[in-house]
Design a protein around this motif. Structure first.
Motif, PDB file in Angstrom:
ATOM      1  N   ASP A 150       0.843  -1.139   0.088  1.00 32.32           N
ATOM      2  CA  ASP A 150      -0.122  -0.156   0.162  1.00 32.32           C
ATOM      3  C   ASP A 150       1.047   1.260   0.114  1.00 32.32           C
ATOM      4  N   GLU A 151       1.883   1.100  -0.640  1.00 28.79           N
ATOM      5  CA  GLU A 151       2.909   2.427  -1.205  1.00 28.79           C
ATOM      6  C   GLU A 151       3.536   2.588   0.199  1.00 28.79           C
ATOM      7  N   LYS A 152       3.598   1.817   1.170  1.00 27.09           N
ATOM      8  CA  LYS A 152       4.454   2.115   2.271  1.00 27.09           C
ATOM      9  C   LYS A 152       5.429   0.988   2.459  1.00 27.09           C
ATOM     10  N   ILE A 153       6.671   1.237   2.828  1.00 23.68           N
ATOM     11  CA  ILE A 153       7.789   0.202   2.997  1.00 23.68           C
ATOM     12  C   ILE A 153       7.860  -0.112   4.430  1.00 23.68           C
ATOM     13  N   TYR A 154       7.889  -1.307   4.731  1.00 24.12           N
ATOM     14  CA  TYR A 154       8.138  -1.885   6.078  1.00 24.12           C
ATOM     15  C   TYR A 154       9.297  -2.735   6.145  1.00 24.12           C
ATOM     16  N   GLU A 155       9.845  -3.133   7.293  1.00 17.33           N
ATOM     17  CA  GLU A 155      10.985  -4.029   7.586  1.00 17.33           C
ATOM     18  C   GLU A 155      10.650  -5.012   8.692  1.00 17.33           C
ATOM     19  N   ILE A 156      10.851  -6.267   8.323  1.00 14.30           N
ATOM     20  CA  ILE A 156      10.931  -7.181   9.471  1.00 14.30           C
ATOM     21  C   ILE A 156      11.905  -7.813   9.865  1.00 14.30           C
ATOM     22  N   LEU A 157      12.033  -7.926  11.247  1.00 15.80           N
ATOM     23  CA  LEU A 157      13.275  -8.299  11.995  1.00 15.80           C
ATOM     24  C   LEU A 157      13.142  -9.734  12.533  1.00 15.80           C
ATOM     25  N   VAL A 158      13.860 -10.733  12.255  1.00 14.21           N
ATOM     26  CA  VAL A 158      13.661 -11.929  12.919  1.00 14.21           C
ATOM     27  C   VAL A 158      15.182 -12.124  13.916  1.00 14.21           C
ATOM     28  N   LEU A 159      14.756 -12.211  15.304  1.00 14.31           N
ATOM     29  CA  LEU A 159      15.788 -12.527  16.127  1.00 14.31           C
ATOM     30  C   LEU A 159      15.783 -13.676  16.903  1.00 14.31           C
ATOM     31  N   GLU A 160      17.026 -14.371  17.185  1.00  8.39           N
ATOM     32  CA  GLU A 160      17.097 -15.092  18.033  1.00  8.39           C
ATOM     33  C   GLU A 160      18.307 -15.008  19.178  1.00  8.39           C
ATOM     34  N   ARG A 161      18.486 -15.768  20.113  1.00 10.49           N
ATOM     35  CA  ARG A 161      19.434 -15.263  21.474  1.00 10.49           C
ATOM     36  C   ARG A 161      20.637 -15.703  20.661  1.00 10.49           C
ATOM     37  N   GLY A 162      21.731 -14.767  21.043  1.00 14.97           N
ATOM     38  CA  GLY A 162      23.044 -15.219  20.406  1.00 14.97           C
ATOM     39  C   GLY A 162      23.568 -13.809  20.512  1.00 14.97           C
ATOM     40  N   GLU A 163      24.990 -13.597  20.296  1.00 14.00           N
ATOM     41  CA  GLU A 163      25.893 -12.170  20.049  1.00 14.00           C
ATOM     42  C   GLU A 163      25.992 -12.120  18.451  1.00 14.00           C
ATOM     43  N   MET A 164      26.241 -11.025  18.231  1.00 12.43           N
ATOM     44  CA  MET A 164      26.691 -10.404  16.828  1.00 12.43           C
ATOM     45  C   MET A 164      27.590  -9.200  16.783  1.00 12.43           C
ATOM     46  N   ASN A 165      28.037  -9.049  15.534  1.00  9.16           N
ATOM     47  CA  ASN A 165      28.624  -7.670  15.524  1.00  9.16           C
ATOM     48  C   ASN A 165      28.284  -6.695  14.387  1.00  9.16           C
ATOM     49  N   LEU A 166      27.765  -5.794  14.475  1.00 13.39           N
ATOM     50  CA  LEU A 166      27.203  -4.778  13.394  1.00 13.39           C
ATOM     51  C   LEU A 166      27.900  -3.216  13.392  1.00 13.39           C
ATOM     52  N   SER A 167      28.294  -3.010  12.008  1.00 14.30           N
ATOM     53  CA  SER A 167      28.859  -1.813  11.844  1.00 14.30           C
ATOM     54  C   SER A 167      27.743  -0.784  11.917  1.00 14.30           C
ATOM     55  N   GLU A 168      28.200   0.526  12.150  1.00 14.83           N
ATOM     56  CA  GLU A 168      27.180   1.632  11.944  1.00 14.83           C
ATOM     57  C   GLU A 168      26.124   1.543  10.883  1.00 14.83           C
ATOM     58  N   LEU A 169      26.705   0.996   9.680  1.00 13.17           N
ATOM     59  CA  LEU A 169      26.039   1.326   8.637  1.00 13.17           C
ATOM     60  C   LEU A 169      25.104   0.158   8.793  1.00 13.17           C
ATOM     61  N   GLU A 170      25.499  -1.129   9.161  1.00 14.37           N
ATOM     62  CA  GLU A 170      24.607  -2.350   9.108  1.00 14.37           C
ATOM     63  C   GLU A 170      23.499  -2.148  10.414  1.00 14.37           C
ATOM     64  N   LYS A 171      23.873  -1.047  11.479  1.00 10.60           N
ATOM     65  CA  LYS A 171      22.837  -1.023  12.279  1.00 10.60           C
ATOM     66  C   LYS A 171      21.473  -0.111  11.455  1.00 10.60           C
ATOM     67  N   LEU A 172      22.019   0.727  10.490  1.00  8.04           N
ATOM     68  CA  LEU A 172      21.059   1.670  10.006  1.00  8.04           C
ATOM     69  C   LEU A 172      20.269   0.804   8.836  1.00  8.04           C
ATOM     70  N   LEU A 173      21.290   0.104   8.042  1.00 10.07           N
ATOM     71  CA  LEU A 173      20.349  -0.336   7.052  1.00 10.07           C
ATOM     72  C   LEU A 173      20.002  -1.958   7.215  1.00 10.07           C
ATOM     73  N   GLY A 174      20.557  -2.641   8.016  1.00 13.80           N
ATOM     74  CA  GLY A 174      20.400  -3.910   8.318  1.00 13.80           C
ATOM     75  C   GLY A 174      21.281  -4.703   7.569  1.00 13.80           C
ATOM     76  N   PRO A 175      22.013  -5.833   8.328  1.00 13.70           N
ATOM     77  CA  PRO A 175      22.892  -6.570   7.842  1.00 13.70           C
ATOM     78  C   PRO A 175      22.518  -7.605   6.739  1.00 13.70           C
ATOM     79  N   VAL A 176      21.428  -8.016   6.548  1.00 10.50           N
ATOM     80  CA  VAL A 176      20.967  -8.861   5.633  1.00 10.50           C
ATOM     81  C   VAL A 176      20.306  -8.098   4.510  1.00 10.50           C
ATOM     82  N   LEU A 177      19.556  -7.111   4.963  1.00 12.31           N
ATOM     83  CA  LEU A 177      19.077  -6.196   3.992  1.00 12.31           C
ATOM     84  C   LEU A 177      20.134  -5.581   2.836  1.00 12.31           C
ATOM     85  N   LYS A 178      21.056  -5.309   3.509  1.00 14.82           N
ATOM     86  CA  LYS A 178      22.220  -4.656   3.080  1.00 14.82           C
ATOM     87  C   LYS A 178      22.962  -5.485   1.818  1.00 14.82           C
TER      88      LYS A 178
END
Length: 232
Positions: A150-178
């Motif tokens: 409907d002309e709107k953009i949505y993001e869906i994030l799926v999380l499970e327990r564990g550790e990860m590292n994200l750059s500032e750009l990955e925090k903004l864009l999403g590591p998978v989406l990027k």
């Protein structure tokens, strides 16, 4: 949309609910998602949590209409307070809210997350704060989706327990989406870069205080970094 036919957004959320999960859908509105999950034998049982009386009444009506009162419990309460000791919830869905509100819900009743194996979160805006929350609270992103409805953009994030590292750009864009770099992703961030450019132009016409200069530099860095991703 109804309990048999979800919107594209909620249908995508449903795809990430593990088989035989016990689900708590927070901010459930009409309880379409939990009804769908139970009808399709994805969830064994579910809780529909609502903090507002009107949507709570709608959820109760929908669960009764779908004859699922033996499988779905509707509770009028605030956020994760809908999850009670003994519910044995294994998955939580929160959809249709801003990222800051979703993280505040997760932070307000942390004990309710005990035993939960997966979070499926659909922020309407500011997904970055959810990624930052995940980093700080030992959750890792296992998948992400960006979609247009409907002309709107949505993001869906799926999380499970564990550790990860994200750059500032990955925090903004999403590591998978990027990495996936879909057409919807490209469209969203192209528009964002254009808006940052307009803001920066306006700042350059303003009195050049230290604060204005710092903001202008920040936007320039963002435009360059995201622009490089969009060129790939």
């Amino acid at each position: 949309m109804n309990a048999q036919k979800l919107s594209k957004r909620l249908e995508t959320v449903a795809k990430f609910v593990p088989q035989d999960a016990i689900v708590a859908d927070i901010g459930s509105d009409h309880a379409y998602l939990p009804c769908y999950l139970v009808h399709n034998n994805i969830a064994k049982s579910a809780i529909a949590g609502e903090v507002v009386k009107g949507p709570y009444d709608s959820a109760c009506h929908e669960v009764q209409k779908e004859q699922l009162t033996n499988k779905i419990t509707v509770r009028l309460t605030d956020g994760l307070a809908a999850i009670q000791p003994g519910d044995e919830v294994t998955a939580i869905t929160i959809a249709g809210m801003g990222g800051p509100l979703i993280t505040s819900i997760l932070e307000k009743h942390p004990l309710a997350l005990e035993g939960v194996e997966r979070l499926i979160l659909q922020p309407n805006i500011h997904a970055k704060v959810i990624r930052e929350w995940a980093l700080q609270n030992s959750w890792k992103i296992i998948d992400e989706v960006i979609l247009l409805e409907d002309e709107k953009i949505y993001e869906i994030l799926v999380l499970e327990r564990g550790e990860m590292n994200l750059s500032e750009l990955e925090k903004l864009l999403g590591p998978v989406l990027k990495q996936q770099h879909s057409d919807v992703f490209h469209s969203k961030w192209t528009r964002e870069v254009e808006q940052w450019g307009h803001v920066r132009e306006a700042l350059q016409k303003a009195e050049q205080t230290p604060e204005i200069l710092a903001k202008s530099d920040e936007l320039a860095n963002l435009i360059e970094a995201v622009g490089e991703v969009l060129k790939r």
